[in-house]
Design a protein around this motif. Structure first.
Motif, PDB file in Angstrom:
ATOM      1  N   THR A 250     -35.850 -72.557 -26.159  1.00 18.83           N
ATOM      2  CA  THR A 250     -36.366 -72.627 -24.783  1.00 18.83           C
ATOM      3  C   THR A 250     -37.868 -72.884 -24.844  1.00 18.83           C
ATOM      4  O   THR A 250     -38.564 -72.273 -25.646  1.00 18.83           O
ATOM      5  CB  THR A 250     -36.066 -71.305 -24.043  1.00 18.83           C
ATOM      6  N   THR A 251     -38.348 -73.800 -24.023  1.00 19.64           N
ATOM      7  CA  THR A 251     -39.787 -74.113 -24.046  1.00 19.64           C
ATOM      8  C   THR A 251     -40.573 -73.050 -23.281  1.00 19.64           C
ATOM      9  O   THR A 251     -39.996 -72.221 -22.572  1.00 19.64           O
ATOM     10  CB  THR A 251     -40.087 -75.473 -23.373  1.00 19.64           C
ATOM     11  N   ARG A 252     -41.891 -73.141 -23.422  1.00 24.44           N
ATOM     12  CA  ARG A 252     -42.778 -72.225 -22.681  1.00 24.44           C
ATOM     13  C   ARG A 252     -42.521 -72.278 -21.187  1.00 24.44           C
ATOM     14  O   ARG A 252     -42.736 -71.313 -20.470  1.00 24.44           O
ATOM     15  CB  ARG A 252     -44.229 -72.636 -22.920  1.00 24.44           C
ATOM     16  N   ASP A 253     -42.103 -73.458 -20.700  1.00 20.37           N
ATOM     17  CA  ASP A 253     -41.840 -73.598 -19.267  1.00 20.37           C
ATOM     18  C   ASP A 253     -40.425 -73.166 -18.892  1.00 20.37           C
ATOM     19  O   ASP A 253     -39.998 -73.348 -17.750  1.00 20.37           O
ATOM     20  CB  ASP A 253     -42.050 -75.060 -18.828  1.00 20.37           C
ATOM     21  N   PRO A 277     -41.373 -80.859 -26.947  1.00 19.76           N
ATOM     22  CA  PRO A 277     -41.996 -79.931 -25.978  1.00 19.76           C
ATOM     23  C   PRO A 277     -43.370 -80.400 -25.512  1.00 19.76           C
ATOM     24  O   PRO A 277     -43.679 -80.304 -24.317  1.00 19.76           O
ATOM     25  CB  PRO A 277     -42.105 -78.615 -26.762  1.00 19.76           C
ATOM     26  N   SER A 278     -44.164 -80.935 -26.429  1.00 18.83           N
ATOM     27  CA  SER A 278     -45.505 -81.366 -26.005  1.00 18.83           C
ATOM     28  C   SER A 278     -45.423 -82.638 -25.160  1.00 18.83           C
ATOM     29  O   SER A 278     -46.214 -82.827 -24.240  1.00 18.83           O
ATOM     30  CB  SER A 278     -46.432 -81.546 -27.215  1.00 18.83           C
ATOM     31  N   VAL A 279     -44.463 -83.506 -25.435  1.00 18.67           N
ATOM     32  CA  VAL A 279     -44.287 -84.704 -24.601  1.00 18.67           C
ATOM     33  C   VAL A 279     -43.853 -84.297 -23.192  1.00 18.67           C
ATOM     34  O   VAL A 279     -44.381 -84.794 -22.194  1.00 18.67           O
ATOM     35  CB  VAL A 279     -43.263 -85.686 -25.231  1.00 18.67           C
ATOM     36  N   LEU A 280     -42.931 -83.344 -23.101  1.00 20.75           N
ATOM     37  CA  LEU A 280     -42.482 -82.899 -21.769  1.00 20.75           C
ATOM     38  C   LEU A 280     -43.624 -82.217 -21.010  1.00 20.75           C
ATOM     39  O   LEU A 280     -43.766 -82.396 -19.797  1.00 20.75           O
ATOM     40  CB  LEU A 280     -41.289 -81.949 -21.891  1.00 20.75           C
ATOM     41  N   GLU A 281     -44.439 -81.465 -21.733  1.00 18.95           N
ATOM     42  CA  GLU A 281     -45.588 -80.816 -21.074  1.00 18.95           C
ATOM     43  C   GLU A 281     -46.594 -81.853 -20.579  1.00 18.95           C
ATOM     44  O   GLU A 281     -47.091 -81.771 -19.455  1.00 18.95           O
ATOM     45  CB  GLU A 281     -46.288 -79.847 -22.040  1.00 18.95           C
ATOM     46  N   TRP A 282     -46.844 -82.822 -21.432  1.00 17.00           N
ATOM     47  CA  TRP A 282     -47.785 -83.889 -21.061  1.00 17.00           C
ATOM     48  C   TRP A 282     -47.248 -84.678 -19.859  1.00 17.00           C
ATOM     49  O   TRP A 282     -47.984 -84.939 -18.897  1.00 17.00           O
ATOM     50  CB  TRP A 282     -47.990 -84.815 -22.276  1.00 17.00           C
ATOM     51  N   GLU A 283     -45.977 -84.989 -19.883  1.00 20.42           N
ATOM     52  CA  GLU A 283     -45.394 -85.739 -18.757  1.00 20.42           C
ATOM     53  C   GLU A 283     -45.396 -84.882 -17.486  1.00 20.42           C
ATOM     54  O   GLU A 283     -45.615 -85.394 -16.383  1.00 20.42           O
ATOM     55  CB  GLU A 283     -43.990 -86.238 -19.124  1.00 20.42           C
ATOM     56  N   SER A 284     -45.158 -83.580 -17.638  1.00 22.23           N
ATOM     57  CA  SER A 284     -45.171 -82.701 -16.454  1.00 22.23           C
ATOM     58  C   SER A 284     -46.556 -82.644 -15.821  1.00 22.23           C
ATOM     59  O   SER A 284     -46.683 -82.520 -14.607  1.00 22.23           O
ATOM     60  CB  SER A 284     -44.739 -81.285 -16.820  1.00 22.23           C
ATOM     61  N   LYS A 285     -47.570 -82.720 -16.671  1.00 19.30           N
ATOM     62  CA  LYS A 285     -48.927 -82.712 -16.129  1.00 19.30           C
ATOM     63  C   LYS A 285     -49.174 -83.983 -15.313  1.00 19.30           C
ATOM     64  O   LYS A 285     -49.771 -83.961 -14.250  1.00 19.30           O
ATOM     65  CB  LYS A 285     -49.949 -82.612 -17.268  1.00 19.30           C
ATOM     66  N   TYR A 290     -41.071 -80.870 -14.570  1.00 15.13           N
ATOM     67  CA  TYR A 290     -39.865 -81.477 -15.148  1.00 15.13           C
ATOM     68  C   TYR A 290     -38.685 -81.199 -14.213  1.00 15.13           C
ATOM     69  O   TYR A 290     -38.490 -80.065 -13.764  1.00 15.13           O
ATOM     70  CB  TYR A 290     -39.628 -80.869 -16.544  1.00 15.13           C
ATOM     71  N   PRO A 291     -37.897 -82.229 -13.882  1.00 12.09           N
ATOM     72  CA  PRO A 291     -36.930 -82.062 -12.798  1.00 12.09           C
ATOM     73  C   PRO A 291     -35.623 -81.326 -13.124  1.00 12.09           C
ATOM     74  O   PRO A 291     -34.840 -81.069 -12.214  1.00 12.09           O
ATOM     75  CB  PRO A 291     -36.620 -83.508 -12.377  1.00 12.09           C
TER      76      PRO A 291
END
Ligand code: ARG
Ligand code: ZN
Length: 475
Positions: A250-253, A277-285, A290-291
């Motif tokens: 599970t990610t931090r989010d 995880p870092s790509v998803l965080e970057w994209e969320s920013k 994340y949907p």
């Protein structure tokens, strides 16, 4: 969630108008007209969703709220046994409706537990319920079927759908392949939640969308239960089967990540998947939250496939992806999966955005700037295939994955960014993802969001980059 019939207010009027005409013409003509298109006559659901690129994809007259798919795949014989239970709602009175299913044998259909009549020809499974369904009625269709699924060949020569591999199947159904493995309202206009129960020989893993609800092994077989809670277009469903190494965390989010990797791709995939995880965080920013509640990757060894797909919540790759492919397929989770097209013509809203995400990632991670990527493309001569058609008007299903859709689509976004400035550009992307989340969006709606947020008249610029034939002049 946006119901598909709300997406196309014009359609309802068209139906009414046609019904009015039909009242005065002979029955034979009425039957002919009824078979002709989305505005099906009377009480027969249309055979297609009204998309000129794929006229028989999807169907008219109902919306599927939920698919409950029970599949059993024998990787040795390649035989599939399926049971699909669709919970649907009629958007008109229906004495008959269609589902899309190709190449498999249907053994029974029920509607609300009563046996229904059915006729299967080509990709249309025509169902006649015992009792007519009234407009607005919720109903449940059960289809049992089996056979050896074969991929669908697309107008561009590529294959999609259920693609057998040496240890299972690579299942990626854009644009038409859903019908190769389950009966569907197979057009992105219609989005639904899903449950999957997939049984495969012990030692194989079946990976679908969403969260893993459970798995158990008995009598030499393992059953996997998956649940996709957010609405999904049929082409984004997967049930990929293979010998996979699995990791979940599970990610931090709080996003549940499930990665399944073919051992032959594991070494090459590991450093890339570590970045998820870092790509998803970057994209969320950049794009907003994340949907979905689940994420991950399916890295198969399917050397003949030739593409990856942004299967919802968990993209599927035909081999170990590079970082930019990882960025691309995960950017689609916002652009394409959460915000879906209503017609294949608008595919640049998926591919142009996911490609631009690659450019942005490079720019912000020590690679080429987006401007540099733009300039290199712009330097291509007017005769280059990049300029062979405009991204917002590919002309036919044959071109929907062509270079102009991806590259010139991304160039259009870069031109928009330069016109409005970074601050407004990223506000536009986030607003687009938020306002159309779990729903749909059209090119015209995107232009409106961009103009509204920037306060600028962008019609000329965007029209040039999205719709004009030939190489545009630089602004
Ligand atoms: N949407 C996929 C991507 O991101 C491409 C799918 C191609 N499908 C096909 N049948 N050729 O890049
Ligand atoms: Zn893509």
């Amino acid at each position: 969630m946006t119901a598909p019939h709300r997406q196309a207010p014009g359609r309802r009027t068209a139906v009414l108008r046609r019904e009015a005409v039909l009242a005065t013409v002979p029955v034979a003509v009425a039957a002919l007209l009824g078979a002709a298109g989305p505005a099906a006559a009377g009480t027969h659901g249309a055979a297609g969703a009204g998309d000129p690129y794929f006229p028989l994809s999807g169907n008219g007259g109902y919306h599927v709220e939920h698919y409950d798919l029970t599949l059993r795949y024998d990787t040795g014989s390649r035989h599939l046994d399926g049971k699909a239970v669709l919970t649907a709602r009629a958007t008109q009175k229906l004495t008959r409706f269609d589902l899309d299913l190709k190449g498999l044998k249907v053994t029974g259909v029920t509607v609300d537990r009563s046996a229904a009549g059915f006729r299967h020809s080509g990709q249309e499974l025509v169902v006649t319920p015992r009792h007519a369904l009234h407009k607005g009625q919720e109903f449940r269709v059960t289809v049992t079927y089996n056979g050896t699924p074969k991929p669908v060949t697309d107008p561009d020569g590529s294959q999609d759908g259920w693609i057998p591999t040496d240890d299972g199947a690579f299942v990626a159904s854009e644009p038409q392949g859903a019908m190769s493995w389950f009966p569907a309202n197979s057009h992105p206009k219609d989005k639904s939640t899903y449950d999957f129960t997939i049984t495969v020989p012990k030692g194989r893993t079946a990976v679908a969308n969403g969260v893993l609800r459970g798995q158990h092994t008995a009598n030499g077989r393992t059953t996997f239960r998956w649940h996709q809670a957010e609405p999904m277009a049929a082409y984004l469903a997967t049930a990929t089967v293979g010998k996979f190494k699995v990791e979940h965390y599970t990610t931090r989010d709080g996003i549940e990540v499930y990665n399944a990797v073919d051992a032959r791709e594991a070494r090459a995939a590991a450093p890339v998947l570590k970045k998820l995880p870092s790509v998803l965080e970057w994209e969320s920013k950049l794009f907003g939250p994340y949907p979905f509640r689940a994420a991950g990757s399916i890295v198969d060894h399917a050397p003949d496939v030739g593409f990856a797909l942004e299967t919802e919540s968990r993209p599927v790759y035909d081999s170990a992806p590079g970082v930019s492919t990882l960025v691309h397929e995960n950017a689609h989770q916002w652009f394409g999966d959460s915000v879906s097209v209503t017609a294949w013509k608008d595919i640049w809203l998926n591919e142009g955005f996911a490609t631009y995400a690659e450019w942005l990632y490079s720019e912000q991670h020590g690679g080429d700037s987006a401007q540099k990527t733009f300039d290199a493309l712009y330097g291509r001569p007017a005769s280059d295939e990049l300029w062979s058609f405009p991204p917002g008007d590919p002309g036919s299903g044959k071109n929907i994955f062509g270079t102009p859709v991806y590259a010139r689509g991304a160039m259009a976004l870069h031109e928009l960014r330069k016109a409005v400035g970074d601050r407004d550009f990223f506000r536009i992307l986030r607003c687009w993802a938020a306002e159309h989340r779990a729903g749909h969006g059209t090119t015209a709606q995107f232009v409106r969001v961009a103009e509204h947020l920037s306060g600028k008249d962008l019609d000329g610029l965007l029209h040039t980059w999205i719709y004009t034939q030939g190489k545009p002049n630089k602004s």
